[in-house]
Design a protein around this motif. Structure first.
Motif, PDB file in Angstrom:
ATOM      1  N   THR A 169      89.095 -53.547  49.989  1.00  0.00           N
ATOM      2  CA  THR A 169      88.516 -53.727  48.661  1.00  0.00           C
ATOM      3  C   THR A 169      87.904 -55.118  48.519  1.00  0.00           C
ATOM      4  O   THR A 169      86.806 -55.277  48.003  1.00  0.00           O
ATOM      5  N   PHE A 208      80.082 -48.740  42.579  1.00  0.00           N
ATOM      6  CA  PHE A 208      80.034 -50.020  43.281  1.00  0.00           C
ATOM      7  C   PHE A 208      78.592 -50.526  43.282  1.00  0.00           C
ATOM      8  O   PHE A 208      77.646 -49.749  43.127  1.00  0.00           O
ATOM      9  N   ASN A 255      82.406 -46.611  37.050  1.00  0.00           N
ATOM     10  CA  ASN A 255      82.498 -47.860  37.818  1.00  0.00           C
ATOM     11  C   ASN A 255      81.896 -47.736  39.211  1.00  0.00           C
ATOM     12  O   ASN A 255      82.574 -47.971  40.201  1.00  0.00           O
ATOM     13  N   PHE A 278      87.580 -42.839  36.297  1.00  0.00           N
ATOM     14  CA  PHE A 278      88.007 -43.739  35.240  1.00  0.00           C
ATOM     15  C   PHE A 278      87.200 -43.549  33.958  1.00  0.00           C
ATOM     16  O   PHE A 278      86.161 -42.897  33.942  1.00  0.00           O
ATOM     17  N   VAL A 327      97.979 -45.310  50.686  1.00  0.00           N
ATOM     18  CA  VAL A 327      96.566 -45.100  51.020  1.00  0.00           C
ATOM     19  C   VAL A 327      96.287 -43.608  51.207  1.00  0.00           C
ATOM     20  O   VAL A 327      95.295 -43.068  50.712  1.00  0.00           O
ATOM     21  N   ILE A 386      86.047 -45.478  54.957  1.00  0.00           N
ATOM     22  CA  ILE A 386      87.311 -46.194  55.131  1.00  0.00           C
ATOM     23  C   ILE A 386      88.395 -45.274  55.681  1.00  0.00           C
ATOM     24  O   ILE A 386      89.308 -45.734  56.341  1.00  0.00           O
ATOM     25  N   GLY A 421      88.519 -48.686  41.240  1.00  0.00           N
ATOM     26  CA  GLY A 421      87.789 -47.576  41.841  1.00  0.00           C
ATOM     27  C   GLY A 421      87.985 -47.519  43.342  1.00  0.00           C
ATOM     28  O   GLY A 421      88.182 -46.455  43.920  1.00  0.00           O
ATOM     29  N   SER A 422      87.947 -48.673  43.967  1.00  0.00           N
ATOM     30  CA  SER A 422      88.121 -48.738  45.418  1.00  0.00           C
ATOM     31  C   SER A 422      89.555 -48.398  45.816  1.00  0.00           C
ATOM     32  O   SER A 422      89.796 -47.587  46.708  1.00  0.00           O
ATOM     33  N   LEU A 423      90.523 -48.983  45.111  1.00  0.00           N
ATOM     34  CA  LEU A 423      91.933 -48.724  45.438  1.00  0.00           C
ATOM     35  C   LEU A 423      92.268 -47.251  45.224  1.00  0.00           C
ATOM     36  O   LEU A 423      93.008 -46.654  46.009  1.00  0.00           O
ATOM     37  N   ALA A 424      91.699 -46.666  44.170  1.00  0.00           N
ATOM     38  CA  ALA A 424      91.986 -45.266  43.867  1.00  0.00           C
ATOM     39  C   ALA A 424      91.424 -44.327  44.931  1.00  0.00           C
ATOM     40  O   ALA A 424      91.839 -43.183  45.041  1.00  0.00           O
ATOM     41  N   LEU A 425      90.465 -44.820  45.714  1.00  0.00           N
ATOM     42  CA  LEU A 425      89.933 -44.009  46.814  1.00  0.00           C
ATOM     43  C   LEU A 425      90.777 -44.169  48.072  1.00  0.00           C
ATOM     44  O   LEU A 425      90.465 -43.596  49.115  1.00  0.00           O
ATOM     45  N   GLY A 426      91.824 -44.972  47.981  1.00  0.00           N
ATOM     46  CA  GLY A 426      92.696 -45.148  49.127  1.00  0.00           C
ATOM     47  C   GLY A 426      92.327 -46.347  49.984  1.00  0.00           C
ATOM     48  O   GLY A 426      92.820 -46.482  51.097  1.00  0.00           O
ATOM     49  N   ALA A 427      91.460 -47.232  49.481  1.00  0.00           N
ATOM     50  CA  ALA A 427      91.142 -48.445  50.227  1.00  0.00           C
ATOM     51  C   ALA A 427      92.300 -49.433  50.103  1.00  0.00           C
ATOM     52  O   ALA A 427      92.991 -49.457  49.086  1.00  0.00           O
ATOM     53  N   THR A 428      92.516 -50.224  51.146  1.00  0.00           N
ATOM     54  CA  THR A 428      93.535 -51.273  51.064  1.00  0.00           C
ATOM     55  C   THR A 428      92.960 -52.441  50.281  1.00  0.00           C
ATOM     56  O   THR A 428      91.776 -52.483  49.977  1.00  0.00           O
ATOM     57  N   ARG A 432      96.494 -41.742  47.828  1.00  0.00           N
ATOM     58  CA  ARG A 432      95.305 -41.883  46.975  1.00  0.00           C
ATOM     59  C   ARG A 432      94.105 -41.137  47.545  1.00  0.00           C
ATOM     60  O   ARG A 432      93.165 -40.826  46.814  1.00  0.00           O
TER      61      ARG A 432
END
Lengths: 288, 273
Positions: free
Chosen positions: A185, B118, B116, B112, B102, B132, A174-181, B105
């Motif tokens: 993450t 956080f 999910n 998903f 980055v 971010i 979920g975090s990576l898909a938002l463009g986080a490194t 995305r």
């Protein structure tokens, strides 16, 4: 019938460890009670001098408690950041093959006999520190604390890594898909999610440091010293017990009983930390 | 039986009432995916129309999710995965070395199968992406992004009084809308949805489907589903995958009334699946 006999034997084996533990606590409490009949509890907890074997004895646990907590604090300053970074690396960045090699190696560190760490502190780390800090005594809290920190890194790293790995992959995705490194993450999603498990790892590390004996007995000196300066020598509760237990104190004397009072204090501290860790881990499991 | 010719997509998604005349947002040509030695996707070529819903249907393991994950390069996170072929978004090759994954995305959001959220508050879940990417210069701006995203995800009314409570405390359907809000918050152009309602009850599913229908005004949506009624309800174009191959692709209406391929017919009529 035969099955029943086996069951009884197995039960007795399992029960023996519990019984022995209870017996140890019982002896500690019994002898401590005898001690507290001659020394008031309030004096034990508030007096700032610990000289039970002198002609004019004083029974304040504070200097020993202070020595214990100060070495633990130094150890935590070393093991906290290093252990955490190691855990983040192993959990979030290391390739599986690297992790397979590094993690067991790290855990091997905890198999090194503590007496070896003690001599390492006294004969290697202290001379090294003396080059940086002029006038550093041969026995000091700093050196013992640093080596103790190295000793508990595996605990903190390994348990923290377990907690971070238990974070569901879906959160990372979920975090990576938002463009986080991966770094973002790791520190902004995985670590906060695993925080109670990581905290439990720290508490267990602390508990381990509090109970550690050989390193401090060898490298920190054995004079009770109420100080906050890690460059000075100091005695911890454990170091005192080792020192006095090796001497020839008459059974039943008050000096002999101090060992049990100090031991009980130590037991209570580690017990509190272990309960705290247990509670934190239970909370972590609840969340995920 | 020349499948490749049959599959070749028109330049403009014609034949669908809703997607007709829409410009092409994503061009996929000969996309292959390997997991180690196993080939999961065979030469998939398909055009995704802008601001419309494209549904990928097919039996489990047919490669539809794998293909979806190609379009935001999520397969990069699987060490053994290898992707070949060309994928262009607005004419830009997403595998180009100058392209930052980055940034990709941020443009191509993803929702998903399993919600999910956080382990943060509802507010922080939505604010995570904008933070971010540095999208808000002040707290007020961030507040506005969070509010707008939750409104667009049809969650604002339910969440506005409990923004500081954990996102994991919401119901499953609310969690999924929170994840949609979280994706919307970084202002993407495309939203990929991997069976977004398969873990939800019928009422929550209906809400998600209504939401998808609204979202297509502003976003290009690709949804993977194994629920054919859902594909029929929400999408304008449908693609059928089978055994790692794109079998057929057409307007949703034609796909469900007059499928060309025998395998599509069998799947739609429930003869295998």
């Amino acid at each position: 019938m035969r099955e029943k006999a086996v069951e009884i034997v197995l039960f007795l084996c399992a029960a023996s460890s519990v019984v022995i533990t209870i017996a140890i606590v019982g002896v500690l409490v019994y002898e401590s009670l005898a001690f507290f009949r001659s020394v008031p509890l309030i004096l034990f907890l508030t007096d700032t001098v610990w000289t039970p074997l002198f002609a004019n004895p004083r029974y304040g646990i504070l200097p020993l408690l202070n020595g214990t907590l100060l070495t633990t604090l130094v150890a935590l300053c070393v093991a906290g950041p290093l252990g955490l970074v190691a855990a983040v690396y192993l959990s979030e960045f290391a390739a599986p093959r690297v992790r397979e090699i590094v993690k067991p190696t790290l855990e091997l560190l905890s198999g090194v006999p503590t007496v070896v760490y003690g001599f390492f502190a006294l004969l290697f780390v202290t001379p090294l520190l003396q080059k940086v800090i002029p006038g550093l005594p041969g026995f000091n809290v700093l050196s013992a604390g640093i080596v103790m920190g190295i000793m508990i890194i595996p605990y903190i790293a390994s348990l923290s890594e377990d907690a971070m790995r238990a974070v569901p992959q879906g959160l990372r995705d979920g975090s990576l898909a938002l463009g986080a490194t991966r770094l973002e993450t790791a520190f902004r999603v995985v670590l906060p999610t695993a925080i109670s498990g990581v905290a439990a790892a720290f508490v267990l590390g602390i508990s381990r440091a509090v109970g550690e004996t050989m390193v401090v007995a060898i490298a920190a000196g054995q004079q009770p010293n109420l100080t906050l300066d890690p460059r000075e020598p100091a005695a911890t509760i454990t170091a005192y017990i080792v020192q006095v237990a090796l001497g020839d104190l008459p059974h039943g004397s008050i000096g002999y009983q101090t060992i049990f009072a100090a031991g009980l204090t130590l037991l209570l501290i580690t017990l509190i930390f272990n309960i705290l860790a247990f509670w934190l881990r239970a909370r972590f499991r609840e969340a995920y | 039986m020349n499948q490749r010719v049959e599959v070749a997509a028109p330049v403009v998604a014609a034949g669908s009432d809703d997607a007709r005349g829409r410009p092409i947002k994503i061009v996929n040509r000969d996309v292959n995916v390997w997991y180690g030695d196993k080939r999961a996707l065979h030469d998939v070529s398909i055009d995704i129309p802008d601001r419309a819903v494209t549904a990928f249907i097919g039996p489990s393991g047919c490669g539809k999710s794998t293909f979806l994950r190609c379009m935001n390069r999520m397969n990069d996170t699987i060490p053994s995965a290898r992707v070949t072929g060309t994928i262009e978004i607005d004419g830009q090759d997403i595998h180009d070395r100058s392209l930052d994954v980055v940034q990709l995305r941020a443009r191509v959001g993803m929702v998903f199968q399993k919600p999910n959220p956080f382990a943060k508050s509802i507010y922080e879940n939505v604010a995570y992406g904008p933070r971010i990417h540095g999208l808000a210069r002040s707290k007020a701006e961030l507040d506005a992004i969070v509010e707008q995203s939750l409104k667009r995800a049809a969650l604002w009314d339910e969440a506005k009084d409990r923004l500081s409570q954990p996102g994991t405390g919401l119901s499953g359907g609310q969690q999924q809308r929170l994840c949609i809000a979280r994706a919307i918050a970084v202002d993407p152009e495309v939203i990929l949805m991997d069976e977004p309602a398969s873990a939800l009850d019928p009422i929550a599913t209906a809400r998600i489907e209504d939401l998808i229908d609204e979202l297509r005004q502003n976003y290009t949506i690709v949804i993977v589903t194994h629920n054919m009624q859902q594909a029929a309800r929400v999408s304008q174009r449908t693609a059928f995958f089978h055994l790692g191959k794109l079998v057929e692709e057409a307007s949703t209406e034609r796909m469900f009334t007059a499928p060309r391929d025998k395998r599509t017919q069998d799947y739609i009529t429930g003869r295998f699946g």
